[in-house]
Design a protein around this motif. Structure first.
Motif, PDB file in Angstrom:
ATOM      1  N   ASN A 235     -64.219  38.873 -12.304  1.00  0.00           N
ATOM      2  CA  ASN A 235     -63.044  39.740 -12.422  1.00  0.00           C
ATOM      3  C   ASN A 235     -62.545  39.871 -13.851  1.00  0.00           C
ATOM      4  O   ASN A 235     -62.343  40.983 -14.366  1.00  0.00           O
ATOM      5  CB  ASN A 235     -61.894  39.215 -11.552  1.00  0.00           C
ATOM      6  CG  ASN A 235     -62.174  39.344 -10.071  1.00  0.00           C
ATOM      7  OD1 ASN A 235     -63.148  39.971  -9.678  1.00  0.00           O
ATOM      8  ND2 ASN A 235     -61.344  38.751  -9.253  1.00  0.00           N
ATOM      9  N   ASP A 236     -62.310  38.728 -14.500  1.00  0.00           N
ATOM     10  CA  ASP A 236     -61.712  38.767 -15.825  1.00  0.00           C
ATOM     11  C   ASP A 236     -62.652  39.362 -16.874  1.00  0.00           C
ATOM     12  O   ASP A 236     -62.234  40.242 -17.634  1.00  0.00           O
ATOM     13  CB  ASP A 236     -61.233  37.378 -16.233  1.00  0.00           C
ATOM     14  CG  ASP A 236     -60.037  36.919 -15.408  1.00  0.00           C
ATOM     15  OD1 ASP A 236     -59.403  37.773 -14.752  1.00  0.00           O
ATOM     16  OD2 ASP A 236     -59.738  35.719 -15.404  1.00  0.00           O
ATOM     17  N   PRO A 237     -63.909  38.923 -16.974  1.00  0.00           N
ATOM     18  CA  PRO A 237     -64.807  39.567 -17.937  1.00  0.00           C
ATOM     19  C   PRO A 237     -64.928  41.080 -17.724  1.00  0.00           C
ATOM     20  O   PRO A 237     -64.960  41.844 -18.687  1.00  0.00           O
ATOM     21  CB  PRO A 237     -66.145  38.860 -17.698  1.00  0.00           C
ATOM     22  CG  PRO A 237     -65.769  37.517 -17.175  1.00  0.00           C
ATOM     23  CD  PRO A 237     -64.561  37.762 -16.315  1.00  0.00           C
ATOM     24  N   ASN A 238     -64.970  41.504 -16.463  1.00  0.00           N
ATOM     25  CA  ASN A 238     -65.050  42.933 -16.193  1.00  0.00           C
ATOM     26  C   ASN A 238     -63.781  43.660 -16.631  1.00  0.00           C
ATOM     27  O   ASN A 238     -63.834  44.784 -17.145  1.00  0.00           O
ATOM     28  CB  ASN A 238     -65.313  43.185 -14.705  1.00  0.00           C
ATOM     29  CG  ASN A 238     -66.728  42.833 -14.303  1.00  0.00           C
ATOM     30  OD1 ASN A 238     -67.643  42.878 -15.115  1.00  0.00           O
ATOM     31  ND2 ASN A 238     -66.924  42.474 -13.048  1.00  0.00           N
ATOM     32  N   LEU A 239     -62.623  43.023 -16.436  1.00  0.00           N
ATOM     33  CA  LEU A 239     -61.368  43.602 -16.900  1.00  0.00           C
ATOM     34  C   LEU A 239     -61.386  43.763 -18.412  1.00  0.00           C
ATOM     35  O   LEU A 239     -60.977  44.799 -18.949  1.00  0.00           O
ATOM     36  CB  LEU A 239     -60.195  42.704 -16.480  1.00  0.00           C
ATOM     37  CG  LEU A 239     -58.830  43.014 -17.109  1.00  0.00           C
ATOM     38  CD1 LEU A 239     -58.371  44.422 -16.754  1.00  0.00           C
ATOM     39  CD2 LEU A 239     -57.796  41.983 -16.679  1.00  0.00           C
ATOM     40  N   PHE A 240     -61.870  42.746 -19.125  1.00  0.00           N
ATOM     41  CA  PHE A 240     -61.901  42.804 -20.582  1.00  0.00           C
ATOM     42  C   PHE A 240     -62.829  43.930 -21.059  1.00  0.00           C
ATOM     43  O   PHE A 240     -62.513  44.637 -22.030  1.00  0.00           O
ATOM     44  CB  PHE A 240     -62.381  41.473 -21.166  1.00  0.00           C
ATOM     45  CG  PHE A 240     -61.579  40.269 -20.721  1.00  0.00           C
ATOM     46  CD1 PHE A 240     -60.316  40.406 -20.158  1.00  0.00           C
ATOM     47  CD2 PHE A 240     -62.092  38.987 -20.851  1.00  0.00           C
ATOM     48  CE1 PHE A 240     -59.576  39.303 -19.734  1.00  0.00           C
ATOM     49  CE2 PHE A 240     -61.374  37.878 -20.450  1.00  0.00           C
ATOM     50  CZ  PHE A 240     -60.113  38.030 -19.883  1.00  0.00           C
TER      51      PHE A 240
END
Length: 387
Positions: A235-240
């Motif tokens: 989730n977080d890497p994709n958000l970044f």
């Protein structure tokens, strides 16, 4: 005299059946059809790539004397669906799980105040899927408001001729072994580094970081982003990435499914290695998320480590409410960590924002205002340390 393949197989199976009955170490074959049906998790994505291409190079190791270690890859059977009904795939798709399916996950410890406290068991005993990104552990405590963890039955540790497979064996980045780009950057000036920390889980850290990245990117800057601690998920890497960061990495790129209970020296070295790698990318600014709250063990210790001050130039702090913002700011200022601004979940409430602004000596910035170039660039620290 040569032994026929069928007789060799029968002998192997007989020996393994005897080993199973005696509780000894067993080596279990994986045929191509079975390997094709195994659902891999996000944390195991680099292992899964090789497994999908060369399944014949892998087998399973089982037995009563097998002791899993954090990061070891395990093939397990889904026994009962609980909290996590879906397994995040290597490409971050949420795969619906069914009882009886075999999944590829990694052993790891988990610290999640709003979900589970879990540890790596000392045998291949039945345990739990403690994170949707693909983390196997045994739950010892859980939040009262959630369902029990999904139950899994480990079949065996994934292995090659070189031994049990650990995520670090296939990770593209290695702590202690810098990439060529990082080696070439030694002695150059590091770009400014901004860390995003918070009061706790779900304080809005990742959204704050994403909006900050977006604002810096909108200003025409090249932004590298990373997540240094936490539990592996896409989730977080994709958000970044969606926000405009490139490159993006997290601790799973270094072969760690989670950072909870890692030796402190490993956590410390991981943070330094991640910043070095991201800084060497040619970025104008590096933004790094530190998971969980300021009182979480590894986070608390990092803040007091001279290495943190040497690598991080300033902090954007994410809080859920005004009191948390004030308390968190006190902790950060006590450790002499410079804070550029407070943001996060509290800014969803105008009243909470006003309360915080009246008690803090740093700006309180609406999370989505960070997407504006002039707001984001105003937070870039002037100081930049040498590598």
């Amino acid at each position: 005299m040569s032994i026929s393949p069928s007789l060799e197989t029968e002998t192997f199976e007989a020996n393994e059946a005897l080993a199973a009955a005696e509780g000894r170490l067993r080596h279990l074959k994986l045929d191509a059809q079975r390997a094709l049906k195994i659902r891999a998790a996000y944390t195991t994505r680099f292992v899964a790539t090789e497994f999908s291409k060369n399944a014949e190079d892998f087998h399973l190791v089982a037995g009563a004397d097998v002791t899993p270690q954090p990061g070891d890859v395990v093939i397990a059977r889904v026994a009962e669906i609980g909290k996590h009904t879906r397994l995040e795939s290597p490409v971050s798709r949420r795969q619906l799980m069914f009882v009886g399916q075999e999944i590829m996950v990694a052993y790891g410890n988990r610290y999640a105040p709003d979900q589970f406290l879990a540890h790596v068991p000392d045998s291949l005993e039945p345990c739990h899927l403690v994170a949707g990104g693909g983390l196997a552990g045994y739950v010892t405590e859980m939040h009262a408001s959630i369902d029990a963890a999904t139950a899994i039955e480990p079949i065996g540790l994934l292995a090659t001729k070189n031994g049990v497979v650990n995520l670090r064996d296939f990770a593209p980045l290695q702590v202690g072994t810098p990439s060529l780009a990082a080696l070439r950057a030694v002695g150059t000036v590091r770009p400014p580094v901004i860390a995003v920390l918070g009061t706790s889980m779900n304080s809005g850290k990742s959204t704050t970081l994403g909006c900050l990245v977006n604002g810096l990117s909108n200003a025409g800057l090249n932004v590298a982003a990373g997540k240094a601690t936490g539990t592996g998920a896409g989730n977080d890497p994709n958000l970044f990435i969606d926000a405009g960061a490139f490159p993006v990495c997290d601790f799973t790129d270094f072969g760690y499914p989670t950072t909870f209970k890692l030796a402190y020296e490993q956590v410390r070295d991981l943070l330094a290695a991640m910043i070095d790698e991201q800084a060497a990318s040619g970025a104008d600014v590096v933004v790094i998320e530190i998971a969980d709250g300021l009182y979480q063990g590894e986070t608390s210790r990092l803040l007091r480590d001279p290495l943190f001050a040497a690598y991080v130039d300033t902090v954007v702090f994410s809080a859920q409410d005004a009191l948390g913002a004030r308390a968190g700011l006190d902790v950060l200022q006590d450790t002499a960590v410079p804070v550029a601004a407070v943001s996060g979940l509290l800014t969803a409430s105008p009243l909470a924002t006003a309360e915080a602004a009246s008690r803090l000596d740093v700006p309180v910035i609406d999370t989505y205002a960070l997407c504006r170039p002039e707001v984001a660039t105003a937070l870039i620290p002037v100081r930049a340390a040498s590598l």
